[in-house]
Design an enzyme around this catalytic site. Structure first.
Site, mmCIF file in Angstrom:
data_model
loop_
_atom_site.group_PDB
_atom_site.id
_atom_site.type_symbol
_atom_site.label_atom_id
_atom_site.label_comp_id
_atom_site.label_asym_id
_atom_site.label_seq_id
_atom_site.Cartn_x
_atom_site.Cartn_y
_atom_site.Cartn_z
ATOM 1 N N ASP A 249 7.726 5.738 -2.341
ATOM 2 C CA ASP A 249 7.322 3.948 -2.780
ATOM 3 C C ASP A 249 8.611 3.628 -2.739
ATOM 4 O O ASP A 249 8.909 2.789 -2.498
ATOM 5 C CB ASP A 249 6.414 4.253 -3.951
ATOM 6 C CG ASP A 249 5.712 3.228 -4.257
ATOM 7 O OD1 ASP A 249 6.387 2.098 -3.720
ATOM 8 O OD2 ASP A 249 4.519 2.531 -5.068
ATOM 9 N N ASP B 184 -3.419 10.399 -6.349
ATOM 10 C CA ASP B 184 -4.360 9.767 -7.166
ATOM 11 C C ASP B 184 -4.074 8.914 -7.031
ATOM 12 O O ASP B 184 -2.863 7.649 -7.743
ATOM 13 C CB ASP B 184 -4.157 11.304 -8.382
ATOM 14 C CG ASP B 184 -2.758 10.071 -9.275
ATOM 15 O OD1 ASP B 184 -1.576 10.570 -8.626
ATOM 16 O OD2 ASP B 184 -3.494 10.161 -10.205
ATOM 17 N N ARG C 175 -7.096 12.977 -5.522
ATOM 18 C CA ARG C 175 -6.213 13.732 -4.212
ATOM 19 C C ARG C 175 -7.315 14.491 -3.478
ATOM 20 O O ARG C 175 -6.060 15.209 -3.018
ATOM 21 C CB ARG C 175 -6.042 14.948 -5.486
ATOM 22 C CG ARG C 175 -5.384 14.300 -6.927
ATOM 23 C CD ARG C 175 -4.139 14.956 -7.597
ATOM 24 N NE ARG C 175 -3.377 14.554 -8.548
ATOM 25 C CZ ARG C 175 -2.018 13.882 -9.007
ATOM 26 N NH1 ARG C 175 -1.753 13.407 -8.300
ATOM 27 N NH2 ARG C 175 -1.803 13.730 -9.813
#
Ligand code: PRP
Ligand code: MN
Ligand code: MG
Length: 182
Positions: A105, A162, A168
């Site tokens: 990310d 998550d 998850r």
């Protein structure tokens, strides 16, 4: 399509999409690392599901180990600092290391991890990330050698990913409904 979790707005990548990506990555890695001293390092906890699938899609000899670092805690934004919670058990000096991540990310986690691992003298160090949120201007300079798929800039959960430790176990990747984390 699988039955959706009620907190999920939309399924981005189905179980079948994921299986195809893993198969393709496994074949590529098998070819690239044939005869090498491959060590897969998964980043706990998010990468566990991907690691389990990916290692079984690779048909060359390998070792596995785990590191735990955390930058997000229970929020949806990176805290800006990375902490090592669990270090490797094996020595990676002169070995061919492939970091296995669920998502790239901001790049903060991998930037930190790569600098840390390179100081231990591996023969090579590469990254295999399942998802890549390659949003322009947002990311540290990380160039993953293996990528499952690009990912839109949404809060995604499932397949290891998550929100506050939930979701998850979803077998697909989905976008979380905004009201869940608002
Ligand atoms: C998440 C995810 C990646 C990292 C990516 O981990 O699993 O490891 O963030 O974000 P970045 O590129 O902005 O650093 P998290 O810290 O939430 O821990 P977890 O794997 O236990 O969920
Ligand atoms: Mn993680
Ligand atoms: Mg997390």
């Amino acid at each position: 399509m699988e039955t959706m979790h009620p907190d999920v707005e939309k399924v981005l990548f189905s179980e079948e999409d994921i299986a195809n990506m893993v198969k393709r990555l496994g074949a590529q890695i098998s070819e690239d690392y044939k005869g090498k001293d491959l060590v897969l390092i998964a980043v706990l906890r998010g990468a566990v599901v991907f690691m389990g699938d990916l290692m079984r899609a690779i048909d060359t000899d390998l070792a596995i180990d785990f590191m735990a670092v955390s930058s997000y805690g229970n929020g949806t934004k990176s805290s800006g600092t990375v902490r090592i919670i669990k270090d490797l058990d094996i020595d990676i000096k002169d070995r061919d290391v492939l970091i296995v991540e669920d998502i790239l990310d901001s790049g903060l986690t991998l930037k930190y991890l790569m600098a840390n691992l390179v100081s231990r003298g591996p023969a090579s160090l590469e990254v295999c990330t399942f998802l890549w949120k390659d949003v322009e201007g947002k990311q540290a300079a990380i160039d993953p050698k293996y990528v499952g798929t690009h990912c839109p800039d949404e809060f995604v959960v499932g397949y290891g990913l998550d929100y506050a430790e939930h979701y998850r176990n979803l077998p697909y990747v989905g976008i979380l409904k905004p009201e869940v984390y608002a």
